[in-house]
Design a protein around this motif. Structure first.
Motif, PDB file in Angstrom:
ATOM      1  N   THR A  63      17.063  13.658  -6.116  1.00  0.00           N
ATOM      2  CA  THR A  63      16.347  14.186  -7.430  1.00  0.00           C
ATOM      3  C   THR A  63      14.988  13.829  -7.337  1.00  0.00           C
ATOM      4  O   THR A  63      14.163  14.381  -8.371  1.00  0.00           O
ATOM      5  N   SER A  64      14.253  13.286  -6.118  1.00  0.00           N
ATOM      6  CA  SER A  64      12.857  13.267  -6.278  1.00  0.00           C
ATOM      7  C   SER A  64      12.074  14.212  -5.475  1.00  0.00           C
ATOM      8  O   SER A  64      12.606  14.544  -4.303  1.00  0.00           O
ATOM      9  N   ASP A  65      11.034  14.623  -5.807  1.00  0.00           N
ATOM     10  CA  ASP A  65      10.307  15.745  -5.273  1.00  0.00           C
ATOM     11  C   ASP A  65       9.488  15.396  -4.006  1.00  0.00           C
ATOM     12  O   ASP A  65       8.605  14.660  -4.200  1.00  0.00           O
ATOM     13  N   ILE A  66       9.929  15.882  -2.817  1.00  0.00           N
ATOM     14  CA  ILE A  66       9.099  15.537  -1.551  1.00  0.00           C
ATOM     15  C   ILE A  66       7.782  15.877  -1.418  1.00  0.00           C
ATOM     16  O   ILE A  66       7.075  15.241  -0.650  1.00  0.00           O
ATOM     17  N   SER A  67       7.332  16.967  -2.305  1.00  0.00           N
ATOM     18  CA  SER A  67       5.913  17.246  -2.057  1.00  0.00           C
ATOM     19  C   SER A  67       4.912  16.107  -2.514  1.00  0.00           C
ATOM     20  O   SER A  67       3.659  16.099  -2.285  1.00  0.00           O
ATOM     21  N   ALA A  68       5.485  15.041  -3.293  1.00  0.00           N
ATOM     22  CA  ALA A  68       4.534  14.145  -3.898  1.00  0.00           C
ATOM     23  C   ALA A  68       4.535  12.805  -2.625  1.00  0.00           C
ATOM     24  O   ALA A  68       3.559  12.008  -2.823  1.00  0.00           O
ATOM     25  N   LEU A  69       5.411  12.889  -1.720  1.00  0.00           N
ATOM     26  CA  LEU A  69       5.249  12.052  -0.537  1.00  0.00           C
ATOM     27  C   LEU A  69       4.058  12.274   0.359  1.00  0.00           C
ATOM     28  O   LEU A  69       3.636  13.245   0.258  1.00  0.00           O
ATOM     29  N   LYS A  70       3.678  11.134   0.999  1.00  0.00           N
ATOM     30  CA  LYS A  70       2.607  11.408   1.766  1.00  0.00           C
ATOM     31  C   LYS A  70       2.598  10.187   2.771  1.00  0.00           C
ATOM     32  O   LYS A  70       2.913   9.193   2.663  1.00  0.00           O
ATOM     33  N   GLU A  71       2.388  10.539   4.082  1.00  0.00           N
ATOM     34  CA  GLU A  71       2.382   9.555   5.090  1.00  0.00           C
ATOM     35  C   GLU A  71       1.263   8.092   4.522  1.00  0.00           C
ATOM     36  O   GLU A  71       0.320   8.529   4.246  1.00  0.00           O
ATOM     37  N   GLY A  72       2.053   7.230   4.793  1.00  0.00           N
ATOM     38  CA  GLY A  72       1.405   5.755   4.322  1.00  0.00           C
ATOM     39  C   GLY A  72       1.399   5.387   2.966  1.00  0.00           C
ATOM     40  O   GLY A  72       0.983   4.286   2.670  1.00  0.00           O
ATOM     41  N   CYS A  73       2.408   6.204   2.212  1.00  0.00           N
ATOM     42  CA  CYS A  73       2.648   5.807   0.873  1.00  0.00           C
ATOM     43  C   CYS A  73       3.851   4.678   0.820  1.00  0.00           C
ATOM     44  O   CYS A  73       4.561   4.806   1.877  1.00  0.00           O
ATOM     45  N   TYR A  74       3.770   4.065   0.001  1.00  0.00           N
ATOM     46  CA  TYR A  74       4.784   2.702  -0.146  1.00  0.00           C
ATOM     47  C   TYR A  74       6.024   3.429  -1.143  1.00  0.00           C
ATOM     48  O   TYR A  74       5.515   3.704  -2.286  1.00  0.00           O
ATOM     49  N   ILE A  75       7.203   3.253  -1.053  1.00  0.00           N
ATOM     50  CA  ILE A  75       8.287   3.793  -2.040  1.00  0.00           C
ATOM     51  C   ILE A  75       9.298   2.771  -2.046  1.00  0.00           C
ATOM     52  O   ILE A  75       9.636   2.038  -1.222  1.00  0.00           O
ATOM     53  N   ASN A  76      10.133   3.078  -2.918  1.00  0.00           N
ATOM     54  CA  ASN A  76      11.435   2.490  -3.384  1.00  0.00           C
ATOM     55  C   ASN A  76      12.538   3.652  -3.000  1.00  0.00           C
ATOM     56  O   ASN A  76      12.243   4.687  -3.806  1.00  0.00           O
ATOM     57  N   ILE A  77      13.333   3.293  -2.368  1.00  0.00           N
ATOM     58  CA  ILE A  77      14.515   4.722  -2.120  1.00  0.00           C
ATOM     59  C   ILE A  77      15.877   3.951  -2.555  1.00  0.00           C
ATOM     60  O   ILE A  77      16.269   2.805  -2.393  1.00  0.00           O
ATOM     61  N   THR A  78      16.660   5.151  -2.811  1.00  0.00           N
ATOM     62  CA  THR A  78      18.092   5.011  -2.858  1.00  0.00           C
ATOM     63  C   THR A  78      18.604   5.919  -2.178  1.00  0.00           C
ATOM     64  O   THR A  78      18.041   7.197  -2.008  1.00  0.00           O
ATOM     65  N   ILE A 100       7.485   6.072  -6.033  1.00  0.00           N
ATOM     66  CA  ILE A 100       6.411   6.111  -5.138  1.00  0.00           C
ATOM     67  C   ILE A 100       5.559   4.831  -5.868  1.00  0.00           C
ATOM     68  O   ILE A 100       5.284   4.814  -7.129  1.00  0.00           O
ATOM     69  N   LEU A 101       5.380   3.700  -4.975  1.00  0.00           N
ATOM     70  CA  LEU A 101       4.759   2.537  -5.627  1.00  0.00           C
ATOM     71  C   LEU A 101       3.341   2.546  -5.320  1.00  0.00           C
ATOM     72  O   LEU A 101       2.536   1.943  -6.140  1.00  0.00           O
ATOM     73  N   SER A 102       2.841   3.195  -4.258  1.00  0.00           N
ATOM     74  CA  SER A 102       1.383   3.146  -4.150  1.00  0.00           C
ATOM     75  C   SER A 102       1.106   4.213  -3.113  1.00  0.00           C
ATOM     76  O   SER A 102       1.876   4.399  -2.261  1.00  0.00           O
ATOM     77  N   LEU A 103      -0.163   4.905  -3.251  1.00  0.00           N
ATOM     78  CA  LEU A 103      -0.486   6.114  -2.415  1.00  0.00           C
ATOM     79  C   LEU A 103      -1.661   5.758  -1.592  1.00  0.00           C
ATOM     80  O   LEU A 103      -2.684   4.734  -2.322  1.00  0.00           O
ATOM     81  N   PRO A 104      -1.882   5.975  -0.320  1.00  0.00           N
ATOM     82  CA  PRO A 104      -3.263   5.596   0.041  1.00  0.00           C
ATOM     83  C   PRO A 104      -4.367   6.759  -0.356  1.00  0.00           C
ATOM     84  O   PRO A 104      -4.154   7.555  -0.882  1.00  0.00           O
ATOM     85  N   GLU A 105      -5.462   6.102  -0.292  1.00  0.00           N
ATOM     86  CA  GLU A 105      -6.852   6.828  -0.575  1.00  0.00           C
ATOM     87  C   GLU A 105      -7.106   7.905   0.494  1.00  0.00           C
ATOM     88  O   GLU A 105      -7.693   8.871   0.321  1.00  0.00           O
ATOM     89  N   ALA A 106      -6.745   7.598   1.548  1.00  0.00           N
ATOM     90  CA  ALA A 106      -7.180   8.509   2.848  1.00  0.00           C
ATOM     91  C   ALA A 106      -6.060   8.536   3.968  1.00  0.00           C
ATOM     92  O   ALA A 106      -5.218   7.470   3.878  1.00  0.00           O
TER      93      ALA A 106
ATOM     94  N   TYR B 395      -6.225   2.813   3.223  1.00  0.00           N
ATOM     95  CA  TYR B 395      -5.118   3.364   4.140  1.00  0.00           C
ATOM     96  C   TYR B 395      -3.623   3.104   3.467  1.00  0.00           C
ATOM     97  O   TYR B 395      -2.478   3.342   4.105  1.00  0.00           O
ATOM     98  N   GLY B 396      -3.622   2.366   2.450  1.00  0.00           N
ATOM     99  CA  GLY B 396      -2.229   2.007   1.718  1.00  0.00           C
ATOM    100  C   GLY B 396      -1.775   0.732   1.998  1.00  0.00           C
ATOM    101  O   GLY B 396      -1.723   0.122   2.963  1.00  0.00           O
ATOM    102  N   MET B 397      -1.531   0.195   0.684  1.00  0.00           N
ATOM    103  CA  MET B 397      -0.984  -1.009   0.536  1.00  0.00           C
ATOM    104  C   MET B 397       0.267  -1.162  -0.648  1.00  0.00           C
ATOM    105  O   MET B 397      -0.120  -0.652  -1.715  1.00  0.00           O
ATOM    106  N   PRO B 398       1.497  -1.621  -0.478  1.00  0.00           N
ATOM    107  CA  PRO B 398       2.255  -1.981  -1.247  1.00  0.00           C
ATOM    108  C   PRO B 398       1.961  -3.060  -2.363  1.00  0.00           C
ATOM    109  O   PRO B 398       1.110  -3.883  -1.980  1.00  0.00           O
TER     110      PRO B 398
END
Lengths: 435, 435
Positions: A63-78, A100-106, B395-398
């Motif tokens: 149900t979540s949109d993959i385009s919001a994901l980015k390598e290096g981001c921290y997430i909760n999944i089910t 998505i809990l947090s996204l990297p800046e770079a 570069y990302g932190m939870p």
């Protein structure tokens, strides 16, 4: 009013729990390590604190949109856990949703999601906090944890007491100029070159002690095997008959550590491709026997190339990756080393070599007050400079000996790392002080 | 040629082994702690690494001459183990023979064999290596070992990775002038005030980490509760919902440590007469609730006397020897503390107080790069000075939080010691650098 009872804790998922959850829904937290878009779906490699777990994003299911994901981001999944023989740990997560809990800046400046970073050690250290996110790089530090845990477990089992001695000290234990100095309020002080004086002191009342702590050497070396700050695994034991009691204890301890790694760190041994040594028994040569064995002229100490030759010799002749060398010339050993009563020019001192590198120095120590004072004087030291250290002998010490192991050297050789800096989270060398 | 297989190790005797040997002959090593001449025989109190064991010398039974013995000498003995309800551990050794391994050069300058030394802390520290031979003094360091073992066992069980971060650093984590400086080759360096930056860095790839290591504060305090070098028990955990996850983890960890002490350190708890606290649940007050509870005017931080009052309050009102205080004024908390989104003047930061003393500081940390840069700027810090630290956020932190416990403070309060120096083997304070 809020009260806390510690009964329900935030958990992190283990691979055993995932394996036990095949066919069921799980929820956990992770870092998005890598995204691989395929036709109609995507693989999302999830990095937990210890594992890389394959998940699959299918927009018909998740149900979540993959385009919001980015390598290096921290997430909760089910998601649903599914068996998959081709995937890591033979399992795969079919994603149902994520937050998505947090996204990297770079973007990562290194190839974190590759098997190996493929950059120079210099670049690795420049972006150290990123380099360590690479599973191969971080695995060395789980192995370090395992070595330390195995060491500690063994020592406690054998009745050694764990101590913590100060690292700001009034005098160096090893002597020489290789010592960092600092101002301690209005006094001149040093950073400890070893816990030597303190662990000896504690033998007087604990009989057997060990310490795991930092050690400082201000050596201007720039090699692949030297660090200026490293972790020492030290022990000291009273009531020895001679130094073979210490060497035998080390042999048993190394066996215990290797067994501990095999049992609890299989995951990291696989990631690093490490081949652990087998220890049956460790051969022992005296220093002069060792020189003869490798056809070396007489000298006062072993050179790095001698250590390599001796390890090759031990491997070929005795099938051992370890070799003890004993009875070094006393002139090159510290003032607290006991001299061989049969030959005053030799010290009851030993090194342990492993895969071409000295990983331990140890020996029997002087325990008699007058003998220690006399040896200091003979070596040009002023006993008055060592009043509190000499107190331990004055008021009585049992016969004793001990050793120190360099943690990073042992891990480097266990994992066949090319540079000791890869076995130190944040290495300190001639040029690196940050991070 | 000699080879070592580590199969037969030099053993030290345990109390369980002695108890199992009643009616049998034993042989072990010990220090002669005290000799009491009676009519026709003598009690020789033997000090092993952990126990005081009563032995009896009767010249009709023992083949060795007691006049050769001296308090403070180290010996090997053989003897028969006998049950004796009046003696320590309900047993006594009937000496059959002994060998003297080493004799002291001088008598102890302190009353080592008394229950308590009965000297000032100054004299105790002057002869530190002798003072620690007193069973009451040394017991504190077995308790320290137990606290550290319990901490580590709990952390590993909960999936935290043990790390070792450098103590020579490029920047202080806590800021201010309370930092030791040193020359690191051609650079200016500092001794770490905490592993803060490093444990946060490791959360990016290990999720949860802990460290046991020295911490340095160059405070010019001369109190019974400050040390300039102490052992920090630190942890940091990723993926928290809020700081109560950290506080709850600490609550469970303290319960585990106390249980570990009860199970494995009964001997030392008896020697020290320690009464361990019971933890059911720990009450939580916000900083301003706390001030109100003790009738204090509004201020920015807690004073030592506030800590005492709050602990009395918690004991009376909630029957708890521990109390958490949260939501401190942000101005007095470090730049990495996350501010309360509901009140920007407060930090999501907490202290844990125990028996009148702050033993922990912790909280939720900022994990967003821009938020961290902005807070640094607001607090007058230059983000350029923290490039490698800011990298971890870039570069990302939870979301994450953690805490630090002062080992010596915890032990001091567990054992009701009057001076924190008694909880440090070789304390470092304004005037003590040696031993």
């Amino acid at each position: 009013m809020l009260t806390l009872d510690g009964l329900k804790l935030k958990k992190c998922i283990t691979i055993d729990e995932l394996k036990a959850s095949v066919g069921q829904r799980v929820a956990f937290s992770a870092c998005v390590h890598k995204i691989r878009y395929m036709s109609g779906f995507a693989f999302v490699i999830l990095r937990t604190g210890r594992y890389l777990i394959q998940s699959v994003h299918d927009e018909k299911i998740c149900t979540s949109d993959i385009s919001a994901l980015k390598e290096g981001c921290y997430i909760n999944i089910t998601g649903q856990v599914k068996e998959d023989k081709r995937a890591n740990y033979q399992l795969e997560i079919i994603l149902e949703s994520f937050d998505i809990l947090s996204l990297p800046e770079a973007d990562y400046p290194l190839h974190v999601s590759n098997k190996h970073l493929g950059c120079s050690i210099e670049t690795n250290l420049e972006y150290r906090s990123v380099a360590l996110r690479n599973p191969y790089e971080r695995a060395a530090f789980k192995i370090s944890e395992g070595v330390v845990s195995g060491f500690r477990e063994f020592m406690l089992k054998e009745g050694f007491t764990e101590i913590h001695s100060p690292k700001i000290v009034a005098a160096g234990a090893e002597g020489g100029a290789n010592i960092f100095t600092l101002k301690y309020f209005d006094k001149n002080a040093f950073l400890a070159q070893s816990p030597q004086f303190y662990k000896q002191t504690c033998v007087a009342f604990f009989d057997r002690v060990f310490e795991i702590g930092p050690v400082y050497r201000a050596e201007r070396h720039n090699t692949t095997r030297h660090l200026n700050e490293y972790i020492g695994l030290d022990f000291e034991m009273g009531f020895i008959d001679d130094m073979t009691d210490v060497m035998n204890m080390e042999t048993a301890m190394l066996k215990h550590i290797l067994q501990h790694l095999r049992e609890h760190y299989k995951n990291e041994l696989e990631i690093t491709g490490a081949v652990l040594p087998e220890i049956d028994s460790i051969p022992v040569l005296t220093f002069f026997e060792a020189l003869e064995a490798i056809g070396s002229p007489r000298k006062y100490d072993l050179e790095p190339e001698d250590e390599v030759k001796l390890c090759n010799y031990a491997k070929e002749k005795f099938g051992s990756e370890f070799i003890f060398i004993t009875h070094f010339p006393a002139a090159k050993r510290p003032f607290y080393a006991m001299n061989d009563p049969e030959n005053d020019k030799l010290a009851l001192s030993f090194d342990l070599l492993f895969r071409g590198l000295e990983i331990t120095t140890g020996g029997q120590r002087i325990h008699n007050y007058k003998e220690q004072v006399a040896k200091m004087q003979k070596m040009g030291l002023n006993p008055d400079d060592f009043r509190t250290y000499l107190d331990i002998f004055k008021y009585g010490m049992p016969p004793h000996g001990g050793l120190g192991i360099g943690l990073e050297r042992l891990v480097m050789k266990l994992l066949d790392l090319q540079n000791i800096r890869q076995a130190s989270l944040f290495p300190r060398d001639l040029t690196h002080l940050d991070p």
